[in-house]
Design a protein around this motif. Sequence first.
Motif, PDB file in Angstrom:
ATOM      1  N   GLU A  22     -21.144  20.284  12.639  1.00 23.13           N
ATOM      2  CA  GLU A  22     -21.952  20.009  12.092  1.00 23.13           C
ATOM      3  C   GLU A  22     -20.861  19.319  10.412  1.00 23.13           C
ATOM      4  OE1 GLU A  22     -24.456  22.602   9.875  1.00 23.13           O
ATOM      5  OE2 GLU A  22     -26.037  22.115  11.273  1.00 23.13           O
ATOM      6  N   ILE A  23     -20.588  18.223  10.302  1.00 20.74           N
ATOM      7  CA  ILE A  23     -19.625  17.589   8.785  1.00 20.74           C
ATOM      8  C   ILE A  23     -20.489  17.705   7.113  1.00 20.74           C
ATOM      9  CG2 ILE A  23     -18.567  15.950   8.028  1.00 20.74           C
ATOM     10  CD1 ILE A  23     -17.345  16.505  10.773  1.00 20.74           C
ATOM     11  N   VAL A  24     -19.577  18.499   6.731  1.00 20.28           N
ATOM     12  CA  VAL A  24     -20.709  18.659   5.188  1.00 20.28           C
ATOM     13  C   VAL A  24     -20.122  18.500   4.600  1.00 20.28           C
ATOM     14  CG1 VAL A  24     -21.375  20.469   6.237  1.00 20.28           C
ATOM     15  CG2 VAL A  24     -19.854  21.268   5.688  1.00 20.28           C
ATOM     16  N   GLU A  25     -20.455  18.238   3.323  1.00 20.97           N
ATOM     17  CA  GLU A  25     -20.013  18.242   1.826  1.00 20.97           C
ATOM     18  C   GLU A  25     -20.550  19.343   1.356  1.00 20.97           C
ATOM     19  OE1 GLU A  25     -21.569  14.339  -0.684  1.00 20.97           O
ATOM     20  OE2 GLU A  25     -22.461  16.377  -1.255  1.00 20.97           O
ATOM     21  N   PHE A  26     -19.330  19.999   0.121  1.00 22.52           N
ATOM     22  CA  PHE A  26     -19.606  21.061  -0.159  1.00 22.52           C
ATOM     23  C   PHE A  26     -18.909  21.064  -1.639  1.00 22.52           C
ATOM     24  CE2 PHE A  26     -16.059  21.017   2.311  1.00 22.52           C
ATOM     25  CZ  PHE A  26     -14.673  21.643   1.869  1.00 22.52           C
ATOM     26  N   GLU A  27     -18.565  22.382  -2.642  1.00 19.81           N
ATOM     27  CA  GLU A  27     -17.873  22.493  -3.199  1.00 19.81           C
ATOM     28  C   GLU A  27     -17.205  23.485  -3.352  1.00 19.81           C
ATOM     29  OE1 GLU A  27     -20.790  22.092  -7.349  1.00 19.81           O
ATOM     30  OE2 GLU A  27     -20.702  19.967  -6.674  1.00 19.81           O
ATOM     31  N   TYR A  28     -16.255  23.900  -4.020  1.00 17.72           N
ATOM     32  CA  TYR A  28     -15.451  25.609  -3.632  1.00 17.72           C
ATOM     33  C   TYR A  28     -15.827  26.249  -5.295  1.00 17.72           C
ATOM     34  CZ  TYR A  28     -12.592  23.452  -0.017  1.00 17.72           C
ATOM     35  OH  TYR A  28     -11.390  23.508   1.325  1.00 17.72           O
ATOM     36  N   LYS A  29     -16.230  27.405  -4.650  1.00 14.49           N
ATOM     37  CA  LYS A  29     -17.054  27.818  -6.200  1.00 14.49           C
ATOM     38  C   LYS A  29     -15.961  27.835  -7.219  1.00 14.49           C
ATOM     39  CE  LYS A  29     -19.858  31.086  -3.335  1.00 14.49           C
ATOM     40  NZ  LYS A  29     -20.560  32.317  -2.043  1.00 14.49           N
ATOM     41  N   ASN A  30     -15.148  27.953  -6.729  1.00 15.81           N
ATOM     42  CA  ASN A  30     -13.127  28.248  -8.253  1.00 15.81           C
ATOM     43  C   ASN A  30     -13.084  26.843  -8.388  1.00 15.81           C
ATOM     44  OD1 ASN A  30     -12.028  27.711  -6.053  1.00 15.81           O
ATOM     45  ND2 ASN A  30     -11.096  28.698  -6.255  1.00 15.81           N
ATOM     46  N   PRO A  32     -13.563  24.701 -11.376  1.00 17.96           N
ATOM     47  CA  PRO A  32     -14.662  24.395 -12.572  1.00 17.96           C
ATOM     48  C   PRO A  32     -15.047  22.973 -12.698  1.00 17.96           C
ATOM     49  CG  PRO A  32     -11.850  24.157 -12.859  1.00 17.96           C
ATOM     50  CD  PRO A  32     -12.232  24.292 -11.404  1.00 17.96           C
ATOM     51  N   ILE A  33     -14.701  21.797 -12.102  1.00 15.90           N
ATOM     52  CA  ILE A  33     -14.758  20.596 -12.467  1.00 15.90           C
ATOM     53  C   ILE A  33     -15.519  19.873 -11.002  1.00 15.90           C
ATOM     54  CG2 ILE A  33     -13.043  19.596 -13.746  1.00 15.90           C
ATOM     55  CD1 ILE A  33     -11.535  18.541 -10.910  1.00 15.90           C
ATOM     56  N   HIS A  34     -16.116  20.877 -10.076  1.00 15.13           N
ATOM     57  CA  HIS A  34     -17.161  20.753  -9.062  1.00 15.13           C
ATOM     58  C   HIS A  34     -16.305  19.595  -8.248  1.00 15.13           C
ATOM     59  CE1 HIS A  34     -18.917  23.765 -11.220  1.00 15.13           C
ATOM     60  NE2 HIS A  34     -19.067  23.355 -12.224  1.00 15.13           N
ATOM     61  N   ARG A  35     -15.895  19.707  -7.700  1.00 12.97           N
ATOM     62  CA  ARG A  35     -15.705  18.292  -6.983  1.00 12.97           C
ATOM     63  C   ARG A  35     -16.281  18.006  -5.679  1.00 12.97           C
ATOM     64  NH1 ARG A  35      -9.176  18.415  -7.771  1.00 12.97           N
ATOM     65  NH2 ARG A  35      -9.408  20.754  -7.391  1.00 12.97           N
ATOM     66  N   LYS A  36     -16.494  17.203  -4.579  1.00 16.19           N
ATOM     67  CA  LYS A  36     -17.426  17.143  -3.632  1.00 16.19           C
ATOM     68  C   LYS A  36     -16.181  16.907  -2.895  1.00 16.19           C
ATOM     69  CE  LYS A  36     -21.312  17.134  -5.568  1.00 16.19           C
ATOM     70  NZ  LYS A  36     -22.370  18.346  -5.179  1.00 16.19           N
ATOM     71  N   PHE A  37     -16.045  17.596  -1.515  1.00 15.11           N
ATOM     72  CA  PHE A  37     -15.223  17.586   0.002  1.00 15.11           C
ATOM     73  C   PHE A  37     -15.999  17.622   0.858  1.00 15.11           C
ATOM     74  CE2 PHE A  37     -13.318  20.533  -3.282  1.00 15.11           C
ATOM     75  CZ  PHE A  37     -11.950  19.515  -3.412  1.00 15.11           C
ATOM     76  N   VAL A  38     -15.856  16.404   1.747  1.00 12.21           N
ATOM     77  CA  VAL A  38     -16.124  16.803   3.419  1.00 12.21           C
ATOM     78  C   VAL A  38     -15.609  17.240   3.817  1.00 12.21           C
ATOM     79  CG1 VAL A  38     -16.945  14.673   4.842  1.00 12.21           C
ATOM     80  CG2 VAL A  38     -17.497  14.395   2.215  1.00 12.21           C
ATOM     81  N   GLY A  39     -16.577  18.267   4.696  1.00 14.21           N
ATOM     82  CA  GLY A  39     -15.353  19.256   5.800  1.00 14.21           C
ATOM     83  C   GLY A  39     -16.359  19.663   6.538  1.00 14.21           C
ATOM     84  N   VAL A  40     -15.830  21.403   7.402  1.00 12.30           N
ATOM     85  CA  VAL A  40     -16.653  21.966   7.659  1.00 12.30           C
ATOM     86  C   VAL A  40     -16.674  23.245   7.522  1.00 12.30           C
ATOM     87  CG1 VAL A  40     -16.361  20.320  10.419  1.00 12.30           C
ATOM     88  CG2 VAL A  40     -14.472  22.108   9.557  1.00 12.30           C
ATOM     89  N   ILE A  41     -17.408  23.228   8.310  1.00 13.68           N
ATOM     90  CA  ILE A  41     -17.628  24.972   7.780  1.00 13.68           C
ATOM     91  C   ILE A  41     -16.839  26.471   8.967  1.00 13.68           C
ATOM     92  CG2 ILE A  41     -19.072  26.983   6.810  1.00 13.68           C
ATOM     93  CD1 ILE A  41     -18.345  25.050   4.800  1.00 13.68           C
ATOM     94  N   ALA A  42     -16.358  27.131   8.236  1.00 16.21           N
ATOM     95  CA  ALA A  42     -15.088  27.707   9.902  1.00 16.21           C
ATOM     96  C   ALA A  42     -16.389  28.520  10.749  1.00 16.21           C
ATOM     97  CB  ALA A  42     -14.322  28.674   9.110  1.00 16.21           C
ATOM     98  N   GLN A  43     -16.882  29.701   9.958  1.00 15.00           N
ATOM     99  CA  GLN A  43     -18.249  30.635  10.597  1.00 15.00           C
ATOM    100  C   GLN A  43     -18.589  29.545  11.780  1.00 15.00           C
ATOM    101  OE1 GLN A  43     -17.750  30.390   7.273  1.00 15.00           O
ATOM    102  NE2 GLN A  43     -17.429  33.069   6.801  1.00 15.00           N
ATOM    103  N   GLN A  44     -19.327  28.162  11.660  1.00 13.87           N
ATOM    104  CA  GLN A  44     -19.885  27.357  12.620  1.00 13.87           C
ATOM    105  C   GLN A  44     -19.669  26.947  13.329  1.00 13.87           C
ATOM    106  OE1 GLN A  44     -20.398  23.607  12.413  1.00 13.87           O
ATOM    107  NE2 GLN A  44     -22.061  23.515  13.991  1.00 13.87           N
ATOM    108  N   VAL A  45     -17.501  26.551  13.108  1.00 14.66           N
ATOM    109  CA  VAL A  45     -17.146  25.765  13.934  1.00 14.66           C
ATOM    110  C   VAL A  45     -16.273  27.196  15.101  1.00 14.66           C
ATOM    111  CG1 VAL A  45     -14.703  24.388  14.108  1.00 14.66           C
ATOM    112  CG2 VAL A  45     -16.054  24.160  12.082  1.00 14.66           C
ATOM    113  N   ARG A  46     -16.252  28.270  14.441  1.00 19.27           N
ATOM    114  CA  ARG A  46     -15.820  29.526  15.468  1.00 19.27           C
ATOM    115  C   ARG A  46     -16.965  30.230  16.756  1.00 19.27           C
ATOM    116  NH1 ARG A  46     -15.084  34.871  12.900  1.00 19.27           N
ATOM    117  NH2 ARG A  46     -17.164  34.856  11.824  1.00 19.27           N
ATOM    118  N   LYS A  47     -18.299  28.623  16.275  1.00 24.07           N
ATOM    119  CA  LYS A  47     -18.907  29.486  17.823  1.00 24.07           C
ATOM    120  C   LYS A  47     -18.992  27.789  18.694  1.00 24.07           C
ATOM    121  CE  LYS A  47     -22.223  31.082  14.224  1.00 24.07           C
ATOM    122  NZ  LYS A  47     -23.999  30.872  13.577  1.00 24.07           N
ATOM    123  N   ILE A  48     -18.751  27.053  18.204  1.00 24.75           N
ATOM    124  CA  ILE A  48     -18.499  25.757  19.678  1.00 24.75           C
ATOM    125  C   ILE A  48     -16.985  25.235  19.646  1.00 24.75           C
ATOM    126  CG2 ILE A  48     -18.391  23.363  18.941  1.00 24.75           C
ATOM    127  CD1 ILE A  48     -20.822  23.764  17.133  1.00 24.75           C
TER     128      ILE A  48
END
Length: 71
Positions: A22-30, A32-48
Amino acid sequence: MFSDARLKTAIKKLITATNGVEIVEFEYKNDPIHRKFVGVIAQQVRKIVPESVRYDKATGFLMVDYSRVFS
């Protein structure tokens, strides 16, 4: 950058790649300006594509080698 789900918030699925990752849009919790990024989630990738995920001993978080996910 780390791809660990524990570091991300506002995760929104955009699309599923042909290999099932899955390709996702997200923000990093830390971020402060809440920029949007596009990438993957490691836990999901690890399964595939487990060989593309690495564990960083210093931080305890997961990282993804994108060149191995979509090769």
